[in-house]
Each structure stands twice: as C-alpha cells, then as structure tokens.
Scaffold this active site. Sequence first.
Site, mmCIF file in Angstrom:
data_model
loop_
_atom_site.group_PDB
_atom_site.id
_atom_site.type_symbol
_atom_site.label_atom_id
_atom_site.label_comp_id
_atom_site.label_asym_id
_atom_site.label_seq_id
_atom_site.Cartn_x
_atom_site.Cartn_y
_atom_site.Cartn_z
ATOM 1 N N LYS A 48 47.088 80.938 53.052
ATOM 2 C CA LYS A 48 48.156 81.682 54.206
ATOM 3 C C LYS A 48 48.197 80.783 55.304
ATOM 4 O O LYS A 48 47.175 80.222 55.863
ATOM 5 C CB LYS A 48 47.686 82.849 54.359
ATOM 6 C CG LYS A 48 47.751 84.045 53.411
ATOM 7 C CD LYS A 48 47.218 85.392 54.008
ATOM 8 C CE LYS A 48 47.398 86.563 52.799
ATOM 9 N NZ LYS A 48 48.735 86.728 52.249
ATOM 10 N N ARG B 295 46.354 91.616 42.308
ATOM 11 C CA ARG B 295 46.557 92.285 40.861
ATOM 12 C C ARG B 295 45.564 91.809 39.928
ATOM 13 O O ARG B 295 45.343 92.345 39.093
ATOM 14 C CB ARG B 295 48.153 91.689 40.817
ATOM 15 C CG ARG B 295 48.203 90.016 40.711
ATOM 16 C CD ARG B 295 49.634 89.650 40.729
ATOM 17 N NE ARG B 295 50.279 89.842 42.015
ATOM 18 C CZ ARG B 295 51.514 89.602 42.489
ATOM 19 N NH1 ARG B 295 52.306 88.999 41.393
ATOM 20 N NH2 ARG B 295 52.058 89.765 43.612
#
Length: 511
Positions: free
Chosen positions: A285, A359
């Site tokens: 990020k 996920r």
Amino acid sequence: MTALTLSTAAASGLRADAIVVGVAKSPKGAKGLSVAPGAEAVDKAYGGKLAGVLETLGASGAEGEVTKLPAPSGFKAPLVVAVGLGAEPEKDSSFGTETLRRAAGAAARALAGSKKAAFALPVADAGDVGAVAEGALLGAYAFDAYKANGKDPKARNGKAPLAEVAVLGAKPRDRAHKAAAERATAVTEELNRARDLINTPPNDLNPEAFAAVAQAAAKEHGIKVQVLDEKALEKGGYGGILGVGAGSASAPRLVKLSYTSSKAKKHLAFIGKGITYDSGGISLKPAGHNETMKCDMSGAAAVFAAVVAAARLGLEVNVTGWLALAENMPSGSATRPGDVLRMYSGKTVEVLNTDAEGRLVLADAIARACEEKPDAVVDVATLTGAMMLALGNRTFGIMANDDAFRSAVHEAAEEVGEAAWPMPLPDHLRKGMDSPTADLANIGERFGGGLVAGLFLKEFVGEGITWAHLDIAGPAFNESGPFGYTPKGGTGSAVRTLVRLAELTASGDLG
Ligand code: BES
Ligand code: MN
Ligand code: ZN
C-alpha cells in the site's frame, strides 16, 4: 470499566456530579425547545423555566448538542447536562432507542473526568433503559493504555472516562429492566474490549497475542477454545491463511471459540477477518493508505466480542467463532503476485494482488466452519475500500446467498442501531476472477470491488449452507471526531448485530 446502576431516586437528592436531561426541538411550526419526559422534577426545580434557560444559553435541541448549566438550588448534584434529542416525536409515540443511545453517549463523552452521572432521559420501557445504559457505557469509552501514566488520571493527557452511570426512572427490581441492564453491561463490556483490541498498535497485537487474549477470555467464560498455530495450519492444509501470513515474522493463527448451550436448538458460525496489520504485502500500500491498517482485524474482534457476550448472556444457541489471524507483510518469504495457493477447500487461487488478502484468510475459515454444518454462517470483515466508496464510513454492506437471510441480518442491524445496507452478488462479476492457471484469481473487475470480494467468498461456502457477509471497512474505524456513542478509532462495528442474530436464533425468531 464504567459501573451501571438503575435508580428510582429523585434527581434532587442524588449524590452525583451531574444530572443528564434530554431536550428536544419543538414540533414544526412551534417555537423553541421542550424538556423531554424524565426531567419533570428538574424542570420544576428551575421553576418550570428550564426550556427557556436553555434557549437563552443557545441550545436548540439538535441531536448530540450538549449544554451544561448549574443545577437548581437544593440539588445534591452541582451540574445539569442537557443533551439534544433532535425533533420531538409525534404525539403518542416515544423517542427511538437509537436516539436515546446516541444522546446518552454524547452526554457520557461530555462528562469525561467526572465520577458519577445520573441520566434522567425519557425511558418508557425496558428497551429504553437498555438503550440509555448502552449509549452511556459505550460513550464513556476511552483508550489510554499508551498514554503517559495511563493509570493515573491526574497525570494522564486525557480525562478519565465517566466512572459510574445511574439510569433514573429505571426500576432495579423490575425483571425486564434488570435484564436490560445486565444485557447492556455484557454487550458493552465486550464491545469495548473489541475496541481496545482494534486500537492496540500492531507491534503489540500480532496473531499470537490476539490468540492468547481469546484463550484467556474463553477460559474465563467457559468457552471451548482451540488455537491452530503455523504447524497445525500446515498440517491441516490452510493454504490461504498461511499464504497471507508467509511474509510476516509473526506466524498466523486460526482460533476456534465454541460456546454451547445445553438448551440450544440451532448453531451459528461467526467468522472474523483478523489481519493484525495490512501493509498490502508485496503489492504494498502507498503511504496514506496504511496508517490505520491496525484496524484490519476488526471483524475478528467483533466475532470474539459477540461469542463472549453470547456466553455471558447464556443464550440458548450454539455459537462457534472463527478468528482468521495473520499479518500481511512484504518480505523474502512473502507470497508474490503470481503465486498459486492451495486453499483449505482444495481449490487453487492465483494471488494477483497480495493486498486482496482478507478474502484468502476468510475463504479457509469459511470452508472449515461449513464442515460442521451450522444453520447459518456470518463472516465479518474490513474487506474492501470499494464498500467505503459505495456506502460511506458509517454503514456496512450485507451480502448473502439467501435473500431472506440477508433481510433478517439487515433487520437485526437496524434493531440494534447499526447502519447497514443490502448489496447484491451479481453472477456476471464472477468471470472477472477466472485465472488461466488456477481455479480462480483473488481479484476481478475493479468496478463493484466489494461485490467481487463477496463473490470470491461465496465460492468457499459449503453446499446448502446459509451465509451472509458483512463488509465493515467503512464503519469499523472512525478516523474523524467522535459522535454519539462512537469514539475516534475502533468502533466495535457489527458486535451488536451479531449478538442480536444470536438472540434471535436462540428464540427461534430469525427471519
Ligand atoms: N483491508 C483492506 C480494505 C480496507 C481499506 C479496509 C480501507 C479499511 C479501510 C483490504 O485488505 C484491501 O486492501 N482491499 C483492497 C482490495 C483490492 C486489492 C482488490 C482494496 O479495497 O483496495
Ligand atoms: Mn489488503
Ligand atoms: Zn485487509
């Protein structure tokens, strides 16, 4: 921890630092504000002029507005705190429970530094008693474990949270009132503990530390606990959880918390995303996107709190909580974009973006939870920035493989005052996750990114199992100022919805 009492005492004789009263905006057309029920005696002591005095002080009755004024002579408490309730309800109806919760929270925040406050708000029934108690106990929350001399309120940077809350107009001997107070205490204590975990810096809360906290709490509350460490995860074939944790110096964990009731007819499984820090991994990020990523275990914190609350309340339902804990870091041992993971379910996943890690840990936990054939599975996760773009930062998205169940979850959320909204899982978005190499990829189309993530999870839900997914990326962590009973930082989003789902399942009223 803030203490809670119910009291039928008169406001005038109460030994407290402050009396909290409610004020509402008068109905459309009429001028000024009105003093809410519950504060009649206080108003009388001001000669029936409290509304006028408050108007002189500039009060409008707007939601969350707090006005402090000296208590009338003869009162044992020195201070009256008037909190805005917004518009006065229509004739013959009462203030909503969420209005009361928020007002009590705003007042409790304004009373930080005080010892005891008596809340003389409009409580018409046990539900209102619970709402005022909840709002006050949640509003009184503060996280100061890392402040200099955090234990000594005089030396601390901030003010100590309000230490004692008395709800006036509530009867300590009334069974319903007492039950509401006990429920409020259990739920808010566990919710505040979830906030503590979320706010704890990631150098102190790694997967192992989180698992240890869960283990200790489980022991205290008679909950069965099992912790899978990296060796057990390897043996069990949890490729998703291991793949996400591979880059970190702190190994991942899967924690199973089993609360069982001898009277249970149903079994719920709650699954929480527990990324103790999300750097993005090799798909790192950029600065500006990782400062708050200690909050990426908010789903696991919510599940943990809800299971403990269910146990404390002795709900007649079996609840299994699964905490999928890992730290997502870049390193020489980290999963690379392009790697293929063999998941717990046996499916293979091509990891095209290591920042879509939630996920992956959830997929393993969902597949594992479904083996026990629970009546319903609910996962909670700070899963996608896309859900924040769609719903803002106070509302979580609900996706499900069953329309009725999605509606039931939404209703449960509304009942407890959590903002949520149903989101679809459109089939056509599935093909965006097709991979030339593996069974599927961990990312798909950019548009509808929150729904793509939901569709990914759906692939791992066992045949015939009812499932809902709560994407709490928006409301989990409050980056702006506090409001109502919501502090800055970790909020404890979804805890109350999960507890309500467990209650509704226990009483056979779900759906
Ligand atoms: N933990 C983030 C989602 C998130 C973002 C939570 C902001 C709270 C605040 C998640 O792991 C993530 O990075 N998601 C990516 C997915 C993308 C790579 C497909 C996102 O939303 O950008
Ligand atoms: Mn991520
Ligand atoms: Zn994440």
